[in-house]
Enzyme design. Structure first.
Site, PDB file in Angstrom:
ATOM      1  N   ARG A  19       0.835  -1.206   0.000  1.00 27.58           N
ATOM      2  CA  ARG A  19       0.000   0.000   0.000  1.00 27.58           C
ATOM      3  C   ARG A  19       0.869   1.256   0.000  1.00 27.58           C
ATOM      4  O   ARG A  19       1.711   1.435   0.873  1.00 27.58           O
ATOM      5  CB  ARG A  19      -0.922   0.018   1.217  1.00 27.58           C
ATOM      6  N   GLU A  42       0.201  -7.897  -3.735  1.00 27.13           N
ATOM      7  CA  GLU A  42      -0.978  -7.039  -3.903  1.00 27.13           C
ATOM      8  C   GLU A  42      -0.577  -5.568  -3.884  1.00 27.13           C
ATOM      9  O   GLU A  42       0.146  -5.130  -2.980  1.00 27.13           O
ATOM     10  CB  GLU A  42      -1.958  -7.325  -2.757  1.00 27.13           C
ATOM     11  N   LYS A 131     -10.403 -13.557   3.347  1.00 30.97           N
ATOM     12  CA  LYS A 131      -9.497 -12.940   4.310  1.00 30.97           C
ATOM     13  C   LYS A 131     -10.316 -12.409   5.483  1.00 30.97           C
ATOM     14  O   LYS A 131     -11.273 -11.658   5.306  1.00 30.97           O
ATOM     15  CB  LYS A 131      -8.648 -11.844   3.667  1.00 30.97           C
ATOM     16  N   SER A 182       1.669  -3.062   6.855  1.00 31.43           N
ATOM     17  CA  SER A 182       2.697  -2.087   7.204  1.00 31.43           C
ATOM     18  C   SER A 182       3.903  -2.686   7.915  1.00 31.43           C
ATOM     19  O   SER A 182       4.983  -2.085   7.923  1.00 31.43           O
ATOM     20  CB  SER A 182       2.087  -0.979   8.078  1.00 31.43           C
TER      21      SER A 182
END
Length: 210
Positions: A19, A42, A131, A182
């Site tokens: 991300r 992803e 998920k 993260s």
């Protein structure tokens, strides 16, 4: 040679969530992940120019990893990801139109769920895997209870707040894999830093396989 989801997942059931990654930096990061052993990558749709990053990764890592998008919220986004070579469609929610569009296109659909109702609806719509998200709001005991009723061959990944040291209780409760955010990648991280974090996660995963 193309890589199918079952093979990729069997090799490494950890999804690298990039991300915030930018297209100009994504290829060396992808290389570092593959070198560590990752096979599922992803790029969330709320990253800068995500389709360009997915295009670059899909081309560079063909046959080595499955690449796709996260935070996919609409069928139009599913089509856009497919057009640039993405094969993973990962969402934070269980939108049945997104799941059905993904399944119809022959893509891997991995929607987020939190309740058995959402899980069964997603499976019925054609989800490839589920998920549990956000894991911070659940417990391994919740997952264990859900696993008692969900299809035993359905892969369930746990996503949210996962680090190399807290994987074992989830695996004991029935998790088949994890999505890593993260703690694996933060915007601005170098390929070397991502590779080091990836190795720590793989060590953590391997320790749960005892």
């Amino acid at each position: 040679m193309s890589l199918d989801f079952a093979t990729a997942f069997a090799r490494c059931p950890l999804v690298a969530i990039l991300r915030g990654v930018r297209p100009h930096e994504v290829e060396p990061i992808g290389d570092a992940l593959v070198a560590a052993g990752f096979t599922l990558i992803e790029v969330p749709m709320n990253s800068p120019d995500p389709l360009d990053s997915i295009r670059r990764l899909a081309r560079r890592l063909e046959g080595q990893a499955l690449v796709g998008a996260g935070t996919v919220l609409t069928p139009d986004q599913v089509r856009a990801v497919q057009q640039v070579g993405g094969r993973l469609i990962i969402s934070p929610n269980s939108d049945l139109s997104v799941i059905a569009q993904s399944a119809q296109a022959g893509l891997v659909s991995m929607p987020g769920y939190f309740t058995p109702t959402e899980a069964f609806a997603a499976v019925q719509a054609g989800a490839s895997a589920l998920k549990l998200f956000p894991a911070e709001a659940a417990t391994p005991a919740v997952l264990k209870a859900q696993r008692a009723v969900l299809p035993k061959d359905l892969p369930i990944l746990v996503v949210g707040g996962i680090n190399p040291d807290n994987m074992a209780p989830w695996v004991a409760a029935g998790a088949n894999g994890f999505g890593l955010g993260s703690a694996l990648y933060k915007p601005g991280a170098t390929a070397a830093q991502v590779g080091e974090a990836a190795q720590a996660f793989l060590d953590g995963w391997n320790a749960t396989q005892g």
